[in-house]
Design an enzyme around this catalytic site. Structure first.
Site, PDB file in Angstrom:
ATOM      1  N   GLY A 147     -21.887 -13.850  -0.952  1.00 45.74           N
ATOM      2  CA  GLY A 147     -21.115 -13.028  -0.035  1.00 45.74           C
ATOM      3  C   GLY A 147     -20.345 -13.902   0.943  1.00 45.74           C
ATOM      4  O   GLY A 147     -20.670 -15.077   1.120  1.00 45.74           O
ATOM      5  N   GLN A 200     -16.320 -15.908   8.862  1.00 45.39           N
ATOM      6  CA  GLN A 200     -16.782 -17.245   8.479  1.00 45.39           C
ATOM      7  C   GLN A 200     -15.632 -18.194   8.137  1.00 45.39           C
ATOM      8  O   GLN A 200     -15.818 -19.403   8.121  1.00 45.39           O
ATOM      9  CB  GLN A 200     -17.731 -17.152   7.266  1.00 45.39           C
ATOM     10  CG  GLN A 200     -19.050 -16.497   7.589  1.00 45.39           C
ATOM     11  CD  GLN A 200     -19.904 -16.369   6.337  1.00 45.39           C
ATOM     12  OE1 GLN A 200     -19.749 -15.438   5.575  1.00 45.39           O
ATOM     13  NE2 GLN A 200     -20.798 -17.318   6.125  1.00 45.39           N
ATOM     14  N   CYS A 240     -27.261 -18.829   4.404  1.00 45.04           N
ATOM     15  CA  CYS A 240     -25.920 -18.506   4.890  1.00 45.04           C
ATOM     16  C   CYS A 240     -25.030 -19.727   4.716  1.00 45.04           C
ATOM     17  O   CYS A 240     -25.434 -20.837   5.068  1.00 45.04           O
ATOM     18  CB  CYS A 240     -25.972 -18.095   6.364  1.00 45.04           C
ATOM     19  SG  CYS A 240     -24.358 -17.629   7.030  1.00 45.04           S
ATOM     20  N   LEU A 241     -23.833 -19.509   4.200  1.00 48.26           N
ATOM     21  CA  LEU A 241     -22.898 -20.624   4.007  1.00 48.26           C
ATOM     22  C   LEU A 241     -22.526 -21.273   5.337  1.00 48.26           C
ATOM     23  O   LEU A 241     -22.110 -22.425   5.358  1.00 48.26           O
ATOM     24  CB  LEU A 241     -21.633 -20.133   3.289  1.00 48.26           C
ATOM     25  CG  LEU A 241     -21.856 -19.645   1.850  1.00 48.26           C
ATOM     26  CD1 LEU A 241     -20.591 -18.967   1.317  1.00 48.26           C
ATOM     27  CD2 LEU A 241     -22.279 -20.788   0.944  1.00 48.26           C
ATOM     28  N   HIS A 298     -26.261  -8.496   5.670  1.00 50.55           N
ATOM     29  CA  HIS A 298     -26.023  -9.867   6.166  1.00 50.55           C
ATOM     30  C   HIS A 298     -24.537 -10.043   6.522  1.00 50.55           C
ATOM     31  O   HIS A 298     -24.207 -10.560   7.594  1.00 50.55           O
ATOM     32  CB  HIS A 298     -26.466 -10.864   5.079  1.00 50.55           C
ATOM     33  CG  HIS A 298     -26.176 -12.306   5.358  1.00 50.55           C
ATOM     34  ND1 HIS A 298     -27.162 -13.247   5.571  1.00 50.55           N
ATOM     35  CD2 HIS A 298     -25.002 -12.986   5.452  1.00 50.55           C
ATOM     36  CE1 HIS A 298     -26.608 -14.428   5.784  1.00 50.55           C
ATOM     37  NE2 HIS A 298     -25.298 -14.300   5.716  1.00 50.55           N
ATOM     38  N   GLU A 299     -23.653  -9.574   5.623  1.00 48.32           N
ATOM     39  CA  GLU A 299     -22.206  -9.728   5.876  1.00 48.32           C
ATOM     40  C   GLU A 299     -21.761  -8.842   7.033  1.00 48.32           C
ATOM     41  O   GLU A 299     -20.926  -9.257   7.850  1.00 48.32           O
ATOM     42  CB  GLU A 299     -21.389  -9.379   4.623  1.00 48.32           C
ATOM     43  CG  GLU A 299     -21.732 -10.174   3.371  1.00 48.32           C
ATOM     44  CD  GLU A 299     -21.824 -11.655   3.579  1.00 48.32           C
ATOM     45  OE1 GLU A 299     -21.180 -12.184   4.505  1.00 48.32           O
ATOM     46  OE2 GLU A 299     -22.570 -12.315   2.827  1.00 48.32           O
ATOM     47  N   HIS A 349     -22.289 -10.454  10.258  1.00 50.93           N
ATOM     48  CA  HIS A 349     -21.243 -11.430  10.595  1.00 50.93           C
ATOM     49  C   HIS A 349     -20.100 -10.743  11.350  1.00 50.93           C
ATOM     50  O   HIS A 349     -19.517 -11.315  12.267  1.00 50.93           O
ATOM     51  CB  HIS A 349     -20.672 -12.085   9.332  1.00 50.93           C
ATOM     52  CG  HIS A 349     -21.478 -13.242   8.798  1.00 50.93           C
ATOM     53  ND1 HIS A 349     -21.733 -14.381   9.535  1.00 50.93           N
ATOM     54  CD2 HIS A 349     -22.068 -13.450   7.594  1.00 50.93           C
ATOM     55  CE1 HIS A 349     -22.445 -15.232   8.800  1.00 50.93           C
ATOM     56  NE2 HIS A 349     -22.672 -14.692   7.613  1.00 50.93           N
TER      57      HIS A 349
HETATM   58  O1  GNR Z   1     -24.822 -17.008  -0.463  1.00 51.74           O
HETATM   59  C1  GNR Z   1     -25.537 -16.314   0.267  1.00 51.74           C
HETATM   60  N1  GNR Z   1     -26.795 -15.984  -0.149  1.00 51.74           N
HETATM   61  C2  GNR Z   1     -27.577 -15.050   0.480  1.00 51.74           C
HETATM   62  C3  GNR Z   1     -28.914 -14.974   0.094  1.00 51.74           C
HETATM   63  C4  GNR Z   1     -29.747 -14.045   0.671  1.00 51.74           C
HETATM   64  C5  GNR Z   1     -29.252 -13.178   1.612  1.00 51.74           C
HETATM   65  C6  GNR Z   1     -27.934 -13.244   2.024  1.00 51.74           C
HETATM   66  C7  GNR Z   1     -27.088 -14.169   1.448  1.00 51.74           C
HETATM   67  S1  GNR Z   1     -25.423 -14.239   1.917  1.00 51.74           S
HETATM   68  C8  GNR Z   1     -25.048 -15.896   1.602  1.00 51.74           C
HETATM   69  C9  GNR Z   1     -23.559 -16.162   1.778  1.00 51.74           C
HETATM   70  C10 GNR Z   1     -23.187 -15.954   3.233  1.00 51.74           C
HETATM   71  O2  GNR Z   1     -23.418 -16.739   4.109  1.00 51.74           O
HETATM   72  N2  GNR Z   1     -22.606 -14.845   3.535  1.00 51.74           N
HETATM   73  O3  GNR Z   1     -22.276 -14.579   4.816  1.00 51.74           O
HETATM   74 NI    NI Z   2     -23.705 -15.647   6.017  1.00 53.77          NI
END
Ligand code: GNR
Ligand code: NI
Length: 168
Positions: free
Chosen positions: A46, A51, A91-92, A133-134, A137
């Site tokens: 995601g 980001q 998270c990236l 999660h997104e 953000h």
């Molecule tokens: O790549 C991602 N893996 C992930 C694994 C478990 C729960 C959420 C994520 S999102 C993350 C990519 C990211 O940072 N998205 O904002």
């Molecule tokens: Ni993230």
């Protein structure tokens, strides 16, 4: 198509609240395409526009093994949620950190797609977690904000050191 730079924690721009998209035009579609390219290349499941330093309510997602199921959510809203699930999240924007975070197990979400049409999607497990999660953000919230202050301080210290090394 272009790869976009991903901001790294604790960059203050990750804490900005994203603004609603008012018009879905060619410029926005280019951003969406670049976000997918950046997300697949990272690789991640995601990515939120926040980001890549664009404080807009735009999300790209693909939780499929084959990386063949792209989902774009513009101006997403959670309509309903049920249950709880806890997965190890990464998270990236916080490379190398993986921690358990409690989320809703099932959600129903309303959003606009890449064409600007409204649609609804029901999600559970990994997809539900990823959407939440997104969407965090978009509110300027990171998964590390759910952790204890002690854990977050350790992560912040390590991240600041890594970021310094990267800019040498
Ligand atoms: O790549 C991602 N893996 C992930 C694994 C478990 C729960 C959420 C994520 S999102 C993350 C990519 C990211 O940072 N998205 O904002
Ligand atoms: Ni993230």
């Amino acid at each position: 198509m272009a790869l976009l730079d991903i901001l790294h924690y604790p960059d203050p721009r990750l804490y900005n609240k994203a603004k609603a998209v008012e018009r879905i035009d060619e410029k926005l579609r280019t951003l969406i395409d670049d976000m997918f390219e950046t997300m697949y290349a990272a690789p991640g499941i995601g990515l939120a526009a926040v980001q890549v330093n664009l404080p807009l309510r735009v999300i790209t997602i693909d939780v499929s093994e084959e990386r063949s199921d792209p989902l774009c959510l513009v101006n997403p809203e959670i309509l309903a949620r049920r249950g709880t699930v806890e997965l190890e999240e990464g998270c990236l924007s916080v490379p190398g950190v993986y921690e358990m975070v409690p989320r809703s197990e099932w959600i129903r979400v309303k959003a606009l797609n890449r064409e600007g049409d409204a649609f609804e999607v029901e999600a559970n497990d990994l997809l539900a977690v990823c959407i939440q999660h997104e969407m965090d953000h978009l509110e300027g919230k990171l998964f590390v904000d759910y952790l204890s202050q002690l854990k977050r301080q350790r992560i912040r210290k390590k991240a600041t050191k890594l970021n310094k090394q990267a800019t040498l």
